[in-house]
Design a protein around this motif. Sequence first.
Motif, PDB file in Angstrom:
ATOM      1  N   ILE A 202      -8.223 -43.210 -20.301  1.00  0.00           N
ATOM      2  CA  ILE A 202      -8.923 -42.052 -19.741  1.00  0.00           C
ATOM      3  C   ILE A 202     -10.257 -42.488 -19.142  1.00  0.00           C
ATOM      4  O   ILE A 202     -10.598 -42.133 -18.006  1.00  0.00           O
ATOM      5  CB  ILE A 202      -9.131 -40.976 -20.828  1.00  0.00           C
ATOM      6  N   PHE A 203     -11.031 -43.258 -19.901  1.00  0.00           N
ATOM      7  CA  PHE A 203     -12.302 -43.754 -19.376  1.00  0.00           C
ATOM      8  C   PHE A 203     -12.075 -44.680 -18.185  1.00  0.00           C
ATOM      9  O   PHE A 203     -12.856 -44.686 -17.225  1.00  0.00           O
ATOM     10  CB  PHE A 203     -13.076 -44.488 -20.479  1.00  0.00           C
ATOM     11  N   GLY A 204     -10.997 -45.476 -18.252  1.00  0.00           N
ATOM     12  CA  GLY A 204     -10.677 -46.368 -17.143  1.00  0.00           C
ATOM     13  C   GLY A 204     -10.320 -45.607 -15.883  1.00  0.00           C
ATOM     14  O   GLY A 204     -10.671 -46.026 -14.770  1.00  0.00           O
ATOM     15  N   LEU A 205      -9.629 -44.473 -16.038  1.00  0.00           N
ATOM     16  CA  LEU A 205      -9.258 -43.652 -14.888  1.00  0.00           C
ATOM     17  C   LEU A 205     -10.505 -43.135 -14.189  1.00  0.00           C
ATOM     18  O   LEU A 205     -10.632 -43.214 -12.957  1.00  0.00           O
ATOM     19  CB  LEU A 205      -8.389 -42.488 -15.351  1.00  0.00           C
ATOM     20  N   VAL A 206     -11.445 -42.616 -14.963  1.00  0.00           N
ATOM     21  CA  VAL A 206     -12.687 -42.100 -14.383  1.00  0.00           C
ATOM     22  C   VAL A 206     -13.470 -43.228 -13.716  1.00  0.00           C
ATOM     23  O   VAL A 206     -13.963 -43.093 -12.584  1.00  0.00           O
ATOM     24  CB  VAL A 206     -13.549 -41.418 -15.471  1.00  0.00           C
ATOM     25  N   THR A 207     -13.571 -44.366 -14.407  1.00  0.00           N
ATOM     26  CA  THR A 207     -14.338 -45.495 -13.878  1.00  0.00           C
ATOM     27  C   THR A 207     -13.739 -46.026 -12.583  1.00  0.00           C
ATOM     28  O   THR A 207     -14.460 -46.397 -11.654  1.00  0.00           O
ATOM     29  CB  THR A 207     -14.403 -46.632 -14.915  1.00  0.00           C
ATOM     30  N   SER A 208     -12.409 -46.061 -12.510  1.00  0.00           N
ATOM     31  CA  SER A 208     -11.758 -46.593 -11.313  1.00  0.00           C
ATOM     32  C   SER A 208     -12.071 -45.759 -10.076  1.00  0.00           C
ATOM     33  O   SER A 208     -12.053 -46.273  -8.955  1.00  0.00           O
ATOM     34  CB  SER A 208     -10.245 -46.688 -11.534  1.00  0.00           C
ATOM     35  N   PHE A 209     -12.370 -44.470 -10.252  1.00  0.00           N
ATOM     36  CA  PHE A 209     -12.746 -43.630  -9.122  1.00  0.00           C
ATOM     37  C   PHE A 209     -14.159 -43.928  -8.634  1.00  0.00           C
ATOM     38  O   PHE A 209     -14.430 -43.867  -7.433  1.00  0.00           O
ATOM     39  CB  PHE A 209     -12.662 -42.146  -9.509  1.00  0.00           C
ATOM     40  N   VAL A 210     -15.069 -44.232  -9.551  1.00  0.00           N
ATOM     41  CA  VAL A 210     -16.485 -44.311  -9.189  1.00  0.00           C
ATOM     42  C   VAL A 210     -16.978 -45.730  -8.937  1.00  0.00           C
ATOM     43  O   VAL A 210     -18.010 -45.910  -8.289  1.00  0.00           O
ATOM     44  CB  VAL A 210     -17.363 -43.651 -10.282  1.00  0.00           C
ATOM     45  N   ILE A 211     -16.260 -46.738  -9.434  1.00  0.00           N
ATOM     46  CA  ILE A 211     -16.792 -48.099  -9.362  1.00  0.00           C
ATOM     47  C   ILE A 211     -16.920 -48.591  -7.922  1.00  0.00           C
ATOM     48  O   ILE A 211     -17.866 -49.318  -7.586  1.00  0.00           O
ATOM     49  CB  ILE A 211     -15.918 -49.086 -10.197  1.00  0.00           C
ATOM     50  N   GLY A 212     -15.997 -48.194  -7.042  1.00  0.00           N
ATOM     51  CA  GLY A 212     -16.070 -48.630  -5.651  1.00  0.00           C
ATOM     52  C   GLY A 212     -17.340 -48.167  -4.954  1.00  0.00           C
ATOM     53  O   GLY A 212     -18.104 -48.984  -4.412  1.00  0.00           O
TER      54      GLY A 212
ATOM     55  N   GLY B  80     -12.743 -48.898 -21.926  1.00  0.00           N
ATOM     56  CA  GLY B  80     -12.211 -48.204 -20.756  1.00  0.00           C
ATOM     57  C   GLY B  80     -12.997 -48.498 -19.496  1.00  0.00           C
ATOM     58  O   GLY B  80     -12.416 -48.655 -18.406  1.00  0.00           O
ATOM     59  N   ILE B  81     -14.318 -48.560 -19.620  1.00  0.00           N
ATOM     60  CA  ILE B  81     -15.151 -48.884 -18.458  1.00  0.00           C
ATOM     61  C   ILE B  81     -14.815 -50.276 -17.937  1.00  0.00           C
ATOM     62  O   ILE B  81     -14.692 -50.496 -16.726  1.00  0.00           O
ATOM     63  CB  ILE B  81     -16.641 -48.766 -18.825  1.00  0.00           C
ATOM     64  N   ALA B  82     -14.655 -51.226 -18.857  1.00  0.00           N
ATOM     65  CA  ALA B  82     -14.274 -52.577 -18.449  1.00  0.00           C
ATOM     66  C   ALA B  82     -12.891 -52.586 -17.810  1.00  0.00           C
ATOM     67  O   ALA B  82     -12.667 -53.222 -16.769  1.00  0.00           O
ATOM     68  CB  ALA B  82     -14.307 -53.512 -19.655  1.00  0.00           C
ATOM     69  N   GLN B  83     -11.965 -51.858 -18.408  1.00  0.00           N
ATOM     70  CA  GLN B  83     -10.596 -51.805 -17.905  1.00  0.00           C
ATOM     71  C   GLN B  83     -10.539 -51.194 -16.512  1.00  0.00           C
ATOM     72  O   GLN B  83      -9.784 -51.654 -15.646  1.00  0.00           O
ATOM     73  CB  GLN B  83      -9.744 -50.983 -18.879  1.00  0.00           C
ATOM     74  N   GLY B  84     -11.340 -50.163 -16.280  1.00  0.00           N
ATOM     75  CA  GLY B  84     -11.285 -49.457 -15.003  1.00  0.00           C
ATOM     76  C   GLY B  84     -12.019 -50.152 -13.872  1.00  0.00           C
ATOM     77  O   GLY B  84     -11.787 -49.827 -12.701  1.00  0.00           O
ATOM     78  N   SER B  85     -12.904 -51.082 -14.196  1.00  0.00           N
ATOM     79  CA  SER B  85     -13.719 -51.708 -13.148  1.00  0.00           C
ATOM     80  C   SER B  85     -13.401 -53.177 -12.919  1.00  0.00           C
ATOM     81  O   SER B  85     -13.731 -53.724 -11.862  1.00  0.00           O
ATOM     82  CB  SER B  85     -15.204 -51.571 -13.498  1.00  0.00           C
ATOM     83  N   ALA B  86     -12.751 -53.847 -13.868  1.00  0.00           N
ATOM     84  CA  ALA B  86     -12.581 -55.303 -13.808  1.00  0.00           C
ATOM     85  C   ALA B  86     -11.865 -55.760 -12.544  1.00  0.00           C
ATOM     86  O   ALA B  86     -12.356 -56.638 -11.815  1.00  0.00           O
ATOM     87  CB  ALA B  86     -11.832 -55.791 -15.052  1.00  0.00           C
ATOM     88  N   MET B  87     -10.720 -55.176 -12.238  1.00  0.00           N
ATOM     89  CA  MET B  87      -9.927 -55.669 -11.115  1.00  0.00           C
ATOM     90  C   MET B  87     -10.607 -55.358  -9.776  1.00  0.00           C
ATOM     91  O   MET B  87     -10.569 -56.165  -8.841  1.00  0.00           O
ATOM     92  CB  MET B  87      -8.523 -55.083 -11.151  1.00  0.00           C
ATOM     93  N   THR B  88     -11.228 -54.171  -9.686  1.00  0.00           N
ATOM     94  CA  THR B  88     -11.928 -53.820  -8.445  1.00  0.00           C
ATOM     95  C   THR B  88     -13.062 -54.794  -8.170  1.00  0.00           C
ATOM     96  O   THR B  88     -13.224 -55.284  -7.045  1.00  0.00           O
ATOM     97  CB  THR B  88     -12.480 -52.386  -8.539  1.00  0.00           C
ATOM     98  N   LEU B  89     -13.864 -55.087  -9.189  1.00  0.00           N
ATOM     99  CA  LEU B  89     -14.999 -55.987  -9.005  1.00  0.00           C
ATOM    100  C   LEU B  89     -14.545 -57.410  -8.704  1.00  0.00           C
ATOM    101  O   LEU B  89     -15.068 -58.077  -7.807  1.00  0.00           O
ATOM    102  CB  LEU B  89     -15.885 -55.955 -10.253  1.00  0.00           C
ATOM    103  N   MET B  90     -13.548 -57.884  -9.470  1.00  0.00           N
ATOM    104  CA  MET B  90     -13.060 -59.243  -9.260  1.00  0.00           C
ATOM    105  C   MET B  90     -12.514 -59.414  -7.843  1.00  0.00           C
ATOM    106  O   MET B  90     -12.861 -60.371  -7.133  1.00  0.00           O
ATOM    107  CB  MET B  90     -11.977 -59.568 -10.295  1.00  0.00           C
ATOM    108  N   SER B  91     -11.689 -58.486  -7.398  1.00  0.00           N
ATOM    109  CA  SER B  91     -11.079 -58.586  -6.067  1.00  0.00           C
ATOM    110  C   SER B  91     -12.118 -58.439  -4.965  1.00  0.00           C
ATOM    111  O   SER B  91     -12.054 -59.133  -3.944  1.00  0.00           O
ATOM    112  CB  SER B  91      -9.999 -57.515  -5.917  1.00  0.00           C
TER     113      SER B  91
END
Length: 409
Positions: free
Chosen positions: A54-64, A110-121
Motif C-alpha cells: 500500500i505504501f509502495g503504491l502511493v510512493t510509486s505515484f509521487v516519486i517521479g 513500502g517507501i523503499a519498495q515503491g521508489s527503488a526501481m524508479t530511482l535506479m532506472s
Amino acid sequence: MTTQKKAILAVYVISFVLLFAGLTGTTIAYIINSYVPAGYSPGAIQQLMSMPAIFGLVTSFVIGPVAIKINKKYLTMLCAVMVFLYFVIFAAVGSNGPFPLLLAATAFGGIAQGSAMTLMSSMIGEFAGPAKSANYVAIGLAIMNAGGALVALAGGAIAVGNGGAAWPQAYYLGVLVIPALIIFGILMPKKPDDADAVPAAGPAEGTPPPPPAGGKLPVRNVIIGILAVFSSICICGFLFYISVYIVNEFKLGTSVEAGIANSIFTITGVVTGFTYGIWAKLFRKFLIVVSFGLVTLALFCMMTFTSTLLGAYLGALLMSFGFNMMNPFIMGFIIRITPARLVPVGISCLMAGANMGMFAAIYVLDFLSGLLGGGLGNVLLVATAGMAICTAAAWFVYQEPKAGHSTAA
C-alpha cells in the motif's frame, strides 16, 4: 574512472540492498508464532506483508515528480536509510515488543519498495544514455533480486535458530546497508559530466529521433502505465498463487516444493538480467513480444500440466525469463521516448501501474474466475487469456516512434 562508470558502479552497489525488506516473507511464520500468544490473529500479523504494498503504491505515484525537484542521489540514499530503519525496528522490537511498531515499520519498507526501481532506472538513464540503458537496468534488476535472495537465504538460516524464536536476529543483516550507503555516497556523482554525455540512439534495427530536452510527458507513458496494470494482474496469477497451486489446489507437494518453484523464479531472473544483452541482440525489435509471450506461455503451462510439478516448475522458469526481459526493455523504451527531465515521471507511471495491478490482482482474478465457476484453474485461465491480449497490445504500444512524429501530450 569516468563519471559514467562511477555512477553505474554506485547504482549497482546500492541496488544490492534496496530489496532487503523482502526478508519478512521468509520470517513471517516465526513472527506469527511469536505474536499469536499475545492475542494477535494470523491475519492481523500478515498485514506485515500487505502493508508495504500500500505504501509502495502511493510512493510509486509521487516519486517521479519528486525526483524532478530533488537530486536522485539524495533520494536514493534516503531510500536506503528507509530500508535500514525497517531492519532496525524489527530487530529492536523483536518477538516481545509492541506489534504496532512493526506495522509502523512497514511504511519504511513500502517507501523503499515503491521508489527503488524508479530511482535506479532513472539514474542509469541519466548517466548511461538511452542506447545502453536497458542492458544496464537489466543488470541492476538482477543485482537487486540477488541481494534480496541472498539476505532471505542468510536471514532464514539465522531465524530458524531456537525453534524460530531467533527471527529478530535475522534483521541484524540490515547493517549491510551501511557500507553500501557509504560507498554509494562517495562514488555517485550528482550529475553527468559533459564528457560522459551519451547521445540518444535507437536499437540496432533503426535510430528513432532523440526525445526533446524539454517538452511534455508523452501520451505513450500513460498508455504504458495502463498496460502495466493489466499485465501485472495476469502476472500475479503466478506470483500470488504458486504456493496455493502446489500445496492446496493440486496437492503436488509441500512448502518445500513451493520454495523450489520460487527459487527457480529468482535464480532464472538473476541469470536473465546478467545475460539481457544477448537476448536483446537475438530478438531485437521482437524482444517485448517474446517477453510477454513467455509470460503467457508460463501461465498456460501452469493451467495445462496440473498432475505433476512440471507445470509449476516450467511455469516458474518461463515466467522469470519473460518477466526479467520485459522490465529492462520497458525501462529502456521509456528512457528513449521521454524528455530527459521527465524520465523519472515516465518510469513512475510504469511503476504506479504495476503496483496498482498487484494491489488489485486478487480481487480482479477472483471475481473474473468466479464468473466461470471459480477455482484456481479458472484463475489461471483468466490470467492466461488476459496476458495473451496484453502480448498483442504490447506489439503496438512499444513501436519505436518515427522521425518527425511526436508522442507528447
